[in-house]
Write an enzyme that holds these catalytic residues in place. Structure first.
Site, PDB file in Angstrom:
ATOM      1  N   LYS A   1       0.829  -1.214   0.000  1.00  0.00           N
ATOM      2  CA  LYS A   1       0.000   0.000   0.000  1.00  0.00           C
ATOM      3  C   LYS A   1       0.864   1.266   0.000  1.00  0.00           C
ATOM      4  O   LYS A   1       0.635   2.178  -0.789  1.00  0.00           O
ATOM      5  CB  LYS A   1      -0.952   0.001   1.215  1.00  0.00           C
ATOM      6  CG  LYS A   1      -1.911  -1.189   1.196  1.00  0.00           C
ATOM      7  CD  LYS A   1      -2.854  -1.192   2.371  1.00  0.00           C
ATOM      8  CE  LYS A   1      -2.195  -1.489   3.703  1.00  0.00           C
ATOM      9  NZ  LYS A   1      -1.596  -2.844   3.780  1.00  0.00           N
ATOM     10  N   THR A   2       1.887   1.276   0.866  1.00  0.00           N
ATOM     11  CA  THR A   2       2.772   2.445   0.929  1.00  0.00           C
ATOM     12  C   THR A   2       3.516   2.613  -0.398  1.00  0.00           C
ATOM     13  O   THR A   2       3.638   3.717  -0.926  1.00  0.00           O
ATOM     14  CB  THR A   2       3.800   2.264   2.071  1.00  0.00           C
ATOM     15  OG1 THR A   2       3.093   1.884   3.242  1.00  0.00           O
ATOM     16  CG2 THR A   2       4.568   3.533   2.334  1.00  0.00           C
TER      17      THR A   2
ATOM     18  N   ASP B   1      -1.333   6.584   6.512  1.00  0.00           N
ATOM     19  CA  ASP B   1      -1.294   5.159   6.843  1.00  0.00           C
ATOM     20  C   ASP B   1      -2.221   4.920   8.038  1.00  0.00           C
ATOM     21  O   ASP B   1      -2.472   5.848   8.807  1.00  0.00           O
ATOM     22  CB  ASP B   1       0.154   4.783   7.200  1.00  0.00           C
ATOM     23  CG  ASP B   1       0.410   3.295   7.024  1.00  0.00           C
ATOM     24  OD1 ASP B   1      -0.495   2.588   6.530  1.00  0.00           O
ATOM     25  OD2 ASP B   1       1.507   2.838   7.383  1.00  0.00           O
TER      26      ASP B   1
ATOM     27  N   THR C   1      -5.624  -1.533   7.179  1.00  0.00           N
ATOM     28  CA  THR C   1      -5.741  -2.987   7.264  1.00  0.00           C
ATOM     29  C   THR C   1      -7.155  -3.342   7.718  1.00  0.00           C
ATOM     30  O   THR C   1      -7.527  -4.497   7.740  1.00  0.00           O
ATOM     31  CB  THR C   1      -4.748  -3.537   8.308  1.00  0.00           C
ATOM     32  OG1 THR C   1      -4.853  -2.723   9.484  1.00  0.00           O
ATOM     33  CG2 THR C   1      -3.331  -3.489   7.802  1.00  0.00           C
TER      34      THR C   1
ATOM     35  N   ARG D   1       6.510  -8.077   1.763  1.00  0.00           N
ATOM     36  CA  ARG D   1       7.358  -7.577   2.855  1.00  0.00           C
ATOM     37  C   ARG D   1       8.055  -8.734   3.562  1.00  0.00           C
ATOM     38  O   ARG D   1       9.241  -8.666   3.892  1.00  0.00           O
ATOM     39  CB  ARG D   1       6.485  -6.799   3.832  1.00  0.00           C
ATOM     40  CG  ARG D   1       7.195  -6.315   5.062  1.00  0.00           C
ATOM     41  CD  ARG D   1       6.236  -5.576   5.951  1.00  0.00           C
ATOM     42  NE  ARG D   1       6.173  -4.175   5.587  1.00  0.00           N
ATOM     43  CZ  ARG D   1       6.780  -3.208   6.284  1.00  0.00           C
ATOM     44  NH1 ARG D   1       7.457  -3.502   7.362  1.00  0.00           N
ATOM     45  NH2 ARG D   1       6.689  -1.965   5.902  1.00  0.00           N
TER      46      ARG D   1
HETATM   47  P1  ADP Z   1       2.180  -1.907   3.165  1.00  0.00           P
HETATM   48  O1  ADP Z   1       2.192  -0.415   3.064  1.00  0.00           O
HETATM   49  O2  ADP Z   1       0.974  -2.520   2.510  1.00  0.00           O
HETATM   50  O3  ADP Z   1       2.384  -2.410   4.567  1.00  0.00           O
HETATM   51  P2  ADP Z   1       4.717  -1.712   1.747  1.00  0.00           P
HETATM   52  O4  ADP Z   1       4.341  -0.877   0.572  1.00  0.00           O
HETATM   53  O5  ADP Z   1       5.424  -1.007   2.863  1.00  0.00           O
HETATM   54  O6  ADP Z   1       3.422  -2.470   2.303  1.00  0.00           O
HETATM   55  O7  ADP Z   1       5.610  -2.923   1.199  1.00  0.00           O
HETATM   56  C1  ADP Z   1       6.541  -3.600   2.025  1.00  0.00           C
HETATM   57  C2  ADP Z   1       7.768  -4.020   1.216  1.00  0.00           C
HETATM   58  O8  ADP Z   1       7.395  -4.963   0.229  1.00  0.00           O
HETATM   59  C3  ADP Z   1       8.440  -2.869   0.481  1.00  0.00           C
HETATM   60  O9  ADP Z   1       9.832  -3.037   0.537  1.00  0.00           O
HETATM   61  C4  ADP Z   1       7.946  -3.010  -0.951  1.00  0.00           C
HETATM   62  O10 ADP Z   1       8.840  -2.528  -1.902  1.00  0.00           O
HETATM   63  C5  ADP Z   1       7.727  -4.493  -1.086  1.00  0.00           C
HETATM   64  N1  ADP Z   1       6.580  -4.737  -1.978  1.00  0.00           N
HETATM   65  C6  ADP Z   1       5.281  -4.649  -1.648  1.00  0.00           C
HETATM   66  N2  ADP Z   1       4.500  -4.956  -2.688  1.00  0.00           N
HETATM   67  C7  ADP Z   1       5.334  -5.244  -3.716  1.00  0.00           C
HETATM   68  C8  ADP Z   1       5.126  -5.642  -5.070  1.00  0.00           C
HETATM   69  N3  ADP Z   1       3.904  -5.818  -5.560  1.00  0.00           N
HETATM   70  N4  ADP Z   1       6.205  -5.847  -5.844  1.00  0.00           N
HETATM   71  C9  ADP Z   1       7.444  -5.684  -5.343  1.00  0.00           C
HETATM   72  N5  ADP Z   1       7.722  -5.319  -4.079  1.00  0.00           N
HETATM   73  C10 ADP Z   1       6.673  -5.100  -3.266  1.00  0.00           C
END
Ligand code: ADP
Length: 333
Positions: A66-67, A111, A160, A219
C-alpha cells in the site's frame, strides 16, 4: 535479529533495507494487475485534464504494497508526497498544519487511516470534498468560523481494517482498491528482484522456496531473503540454493507454509485448551497474552486465507487442514 521474532516485527536495519528495496516503478511492482491498470488509467486521465487524482483508499493486510503504491501514484502524478498516519494526527490542528502546507496535486499519504480520531476525520470531510478547511477562531460567544481554501491535493489512505471506516468517510474516496495476498510465483519475482538489488546470487528454485513460505506477503518475502542471505554469508556460501533456504528458515522456525511460532502457538492453544474451538477472540488473546487487535489484523488473516482457521458466529475454529499440518489427529465428531 532474534530467532523467535514474528514475521511482522522488524528491526531498524530491516526497515531501512525494505525502504531501499521499495519498488520504484510500475514494472518493479509485481502483481496486483487489476489495481495497477485501474490506477494508471485514473492517473493518465487526471493528468490529461490537469486535475488532481481522486482520493484513493487502499486496503488489505500489512506488507502487501500500500505504501509503495502511494509513492508510485505520486511519482506518476509528478507530485510530491507527504506521509503521515492515523495515530500521528491527534488534533484537527495537526491536520490543518499539514494540509495548508501542501501544493496543488500533492499526495498526502495517511497510513492506518482507520485510527484517525473522529474529530480529525470530520475536519477532513470538507477538505476532501471542497478543498476547504473550516477553522474556529476564538472561544465562547466571540468565536467564529473561518473557511480556508486549500490546494487541490489527493489523499491516499491505507488501512488494514476497511470495516472500521465510517460509511461517509469511505464515500469520499473516488478510488477504492483491495490488495490481496500474492501467489508464491509472484513472490518469487519479488525475491528475485530483491536479490538482484542486494547483489545476492539465488537460483529460481530457492527464490520459489522463499516465495512459498512468505505468507503471500512481499514484505515478508524480502525479509526472509535478507535472513537467508545473512545465513549463507555467515556460513561461507557464495550462492543461495534450496538447501540453505531450508536450513535458514528452519533455524528461524518458519515452516513450509510460512507459519512461525506465534501462528503455531495460536493453533496449538486452540487445539489443546479448547478442542479446536469455537473460541472467541478475547479468550484467544488472553490465552496467548496478545492484543486482540494484533491477532485480528496480523496473525489471523493469513491463517483464514490458507484455510487453517475458520470464523463462525460462535468464534474461531481450527480446521482439519491445520491439524494435518501440525501432525495432529483431527477429532471426528
Ligand atoms: P504496506 O504499506 O501494505 O504495509 P509496503 O508498501 O510497505 O506495504 O511494502 C513492504 C515491502 O514490500 C516494500 O519493501 C515493498 O517494496 C515491497 N513490496 C510490496 N508490494 C510489492 C510488489 N507488488 N512488488 C514488489 N515489491 C513489493
Amino acid at each position: 535479529m532474534t530467532m523467535n521474532q514474528a514475521p511482522t516485527d522488524y528491526t531498524p536495519e530491516e526497515e531501512i533495507l525494505l525502504q531501499t528495496l521499495r519498488a520504484q516503478s510500475w514494472d518493479e511492482f509485481v502483481g496486483q494487475d487489476t489495481i495497477k491498470k485501474s490506477l494508471r488509467l485514473a492517473i493518465e486521465a487526471a493528468l490529461q485534464r490537469k486535475e488532481s487524482l481522486d482520493h484513493t483508499l487502499l486496503f488489505g493486510p500489512a506488507g502487501l504494497g500500500k505504501t509503495t503504491l502511494s509513492h508510485l501514484i505520486a511519482k506518476e502524478m509528478n507530485a510530491d508526497i507527504k506521509a503521515t498516519s492515523g495515530t500521528a494526527l491527534n488534533k484537527a490542528g495537526d491536520l490543518a498544519a499539514i494540509l495548508t502546507n501542501l501544493k496543488d496535486g500533492d499526495v498526502l499519504f495517511i497510513d492506518e487511516i482507520h485510527r484517525l480520531p473522529k474529530i480529525v476525520e470530520e475536519t477532513l470531510y470538507p477538505a476532501m470534498e471542497d478543498f476547504a478547511l473550516d477553522i474556529v477562531i476564538g472561544k465562547g460567544p466571540s468565536a467564529r468560523t473561518v473557511r480556508l481554501d486549500l490546494p487541490r491535493f489527493t489523499i491516499v489512505g491505507a488501512t488494514t481494517r476497511f470495516g472500521l471506516l465510517a460509511g461517509p468517510f469511505r464515500d469520499r474516496f473516488g478510488l477504492i482498491h483491495r490488495l490481496t495476498y500474492y501467489q508464491p510465483q509472484k513472490l518469487t519475482d519479488v525475491v528475485t528482484r530483491g536479490a538482484k538489488k542486494l547483489n545476492v546470487k539465488i537460483d529460481p528454485q530457492s527464490a520459489l522456496e522463499i516465495g512459498r513460505r512468505s505468507r503471500g506477503t512481499p514484505r515478508i518475502a524480502l525479509k526472509l531473503l535478507k535472513r537467508v542471505r545473512d545465513y549463507a554469508q555467515v556460513n561461507g556460501f557464495d550462492q543461495i540454493s534450496t538447501k540453505e533456504v531450508r536450513q535458514a528458515l528452519e533455524m528461524f522456525a518458519i515452516d513450509t507454509k510460512g507459519l512461525d511460532e506465534t501462528d503455531r502457538r495460536l493453533l496449538n492453544s486452540l487445539i489443546q485448551h479448547h478442542q479446536g474451538g469455537p473460541v472467541g477472540i478475547t479468550t484467544i488473546a488472553a490465552t496467548l497474552n496478545e492484543d486482540p487487535g494484533t491477532i485480528e489484523e496480523v496473525i489471523e488473516p493469513y491463517l483464514l486465507q490458507i484455510g487453517f482457521l475458520k470464523r463462525t458466529p460462535q468464534g474461531r475454529v481450527v480446521t482439519a487442514a491445520a491439524y494435518k499440518h501440525l501432525g495432529k489427529e483431527y477429532p471426528e465428531e
